[in-house]
Design an enzyme around this catalytic site. Structure first.
Site, short mmCIF file in Angstrom:
data_model
loop_
_atom_site.label_atom_id
_atom_site.label_comp_id
_atom_site.label_asym_id
_atom_site.label_seq_id
_atom_site.Cartn_x
_atom_site.Cartn_y
_atom_site.Cartn_z
N HIS A 48 0.84 -1.21 0.00
CA HIS A 48 0.00 0.00 0.00
C HIS A 48 0.87 1.26 0.00
O HIS A 48 0.57 2.23 -0.70
CB HIS A 48 -0.86 0.06 1.26
CG HIS A 48 -1.79 -1.09 1.46
ND1 HIS A 48 -1.59 -2.05 2.42
CD2 HIS A 48 -2.92 -1.45 0.82
CE1 HIS A 48 -2.56 -2.93 2.39
NE2 HIS A 48 -3.39 -2.61 1.42
N ARG A 199 -3.36 -10.47 4.65
CA ARG A 199 -3.73 -11.80 5.12
C ARG A 199 -2.51 -12.65 5.51
O ARG A 199 -2.67 -13.67 6.18
CB ARG A 199 -4.55 -12.54 4.07
CG ARG A 199 -5.91 -11.90 3.83
CD ARG A 199 -6.76 -12.74 2.90
NE ARG A 199 -8.14 -12.29 2.87
CZ ARG A 199 -8.62 -11.39 2.04
NH1 ARG A 199 -7.83 -10.83 1.15
NH2 ARG A 199 -9.88 -11.03 2.08
P1 AMP Z 1 -6.48 -3.78 -0.12
O1 AMP Z 1 -6.27 -2.96 1.11
O2 AMP Z 1 -6.07 -5.21 0.02
O3 AMP Z 1 -7.85 -3.59 -0.73
O4 AMP Z 1 -5.46 -3.19 -1.17
C1 AMP Z 1 -5.48 -1.82 -1.51
C2 AMP Z 1 -4.63 -1.62 -2.73
O5 AMP Z 1 -3.29 -2.03 -2.45
C3 AMP Z 1 -5.11 -2.47 -3.92
O6 AMP Z 1 -5.01 -1.69 -5.11
C4 AMP Z 1 -4.15 -3.61 -3.91
O7 AMP Z 1 -3.98 -4.20 -5.18
C5 AMP Z 1 -2.87 -2.94 -3.44
N1 AMP Z 1 -1.95 -3.93 -2.91
C6 AMP Z 1 -2.19 -4.88 -1.98
N2 AMP Z 1 -1.09 -5.66 -1.80
C7 AMP Z 1 -0.15 -5.19 -2.64
C8 AMP Z 1 1.20 -5.57 -2.95
N3 AMP Z 1 1.79 -6.60 -2.34
N4 AMP Z 1 1.87 -4.86 -3.88
C9 AMP Z 1 1.27 -3.81 -4.51
N5 AMP Z 1 0.02 -3.40 -4.27
C10 AMP Z 1 -0.68 -4.08 -3.36
#
Ligand code: AMP
Length: 291
Positions: A48, A199
């Protein structure tokens, strides 16, 4: 980033209602600042933060939303177990360059009487759409539409880690003529190759080795493609064997077109390897371009 940080010095960093958000956005617009938005569900990690830093490089103002969106969870237990660490997230986001945090409640996003849905056909149907249930991408499409419309950002930043989500959001933004450019950034990984995910914290010690089979299966497919293999069925069989030997429960392993997520019979330029598997109590996904 502007020298002065938030356009409205002295105002709070965190806002919780769409009307406050709009008021702040109007002030930013008057200042003709470029605005980036990074939608998240919180529990921020380096993946993030890389999005927030990129947004801060390219914009004067960076809005980070933190909202564990109930409409995209088909599993109530998964929603309950989702980590919520707002105070830490606000600090980390600000340090990475966020100038405004939008942290709405579920009632703010979906007040009584809410009755509108957003469905993106085609690209949302297979893989994550099939295994997490059709309502998953409907929930994503709805919340992303609401965020993009509310923030009115010039650019929205998403992680390639959720590659099908990126494809769904690109389709949505194009179809609804949303005036926000969609940018996807590469997956951030731990040194051992595991894609960062909120996760991962729920993986037991033995599970971590198993979890590495996702990125290893993708790397093996890349190596085979580099050595001349083009046949999807053979690549998939080899990749699945790696996951099975490691003890991961495969939900899907496929090679797809990166825009439509239709399966490909042959590896062509841009072809994407995608995988979802359960490791212990945790569902993990990963993907990588193969050619
Ligand atoms: P989430 O909080 O899981 O909904 O993720 C928010 C944003 O962060 C989304 O656009 C995800 O694709 C991105 N994201 C989550 N994990 C990663 C990662 N390991 N590398 C790059 N972006 C990520």
């Amino acid at each position: 980033m502007t020298e002065n940080g938030p356009a409205e010095r002295g105002r709070s960093l965190v806002v919780r209602t769409v009307s406050e958000l709009r008021e702040r956005r109007a002030a930013i617009r008057r200042a003709e600042h470029r605005v980036g938005v990074v939608p998240t569900m919180g529990a921020l990690h380096e993946g993030h933060l890389a999005l927030i830093r990129a947004a801060a490089e390219e914009n004067d103002e960076v809005v980070v939303s933190i909202f564990v969106n109930p409409t995209q969870f088909n599993d109530a237990a998964d929603l309950d177990a989702y980590p919520r660490t707002e105070d830490r997230d606000v600090e980390l986001a600000q340090a990475a360059g966020a100038t405004l945090l939008f942290v709405p409640s579920a009632a703010e996003m979906y007040p009584a009487g809410f009755a509108t849905s957003v469905h993106v056909g085609g690209v949302s149907e297979r893989w994550e759409g099939a295994t997490r249930g059709a309502s998953h991408f409907d929930g994503v499409a709805l919340v992303v539409t609401k965020l993009l419309v509310s923030v009115g950002a010039d650019t929205a930043y998403f992680g390639q880690k959720d590659a099908q989500q990126v494809a769904v959001v690109r389709r949505l933004a194009a179809d609804l003529n949303l005036p926000t450019t969609i940018t996807a950034l590469p997956t951030v990984r731990d040194v051992d190759g595991l894609a960062l995910s909120s996760r991962n914290a729920r993986l037991g010690t033995g599970d971590r080795e198993t979890a590495l089979s996702l990125s290893r299966s993708l790397q093996r497919a890349r190596d085979l493609v580099a050595a001349g293999e083009r046949d999807t069925a053979r690549l998939e069989a080899e990749a699945r064997r790696i996951l099975q030997d490691a003890g991961a429960a495969i939900e899907y392993w496929a090679i797809v077109d990166p825009a439509t997520f239709e399966p490909l019979a042959e590896v062509v330029a841009g072809a994407l390897g995608i995988v979802a598997a359960r490791v212990g109590p945790v569902r993990l996904i990963d993907n990588a371009p193969l050619a």
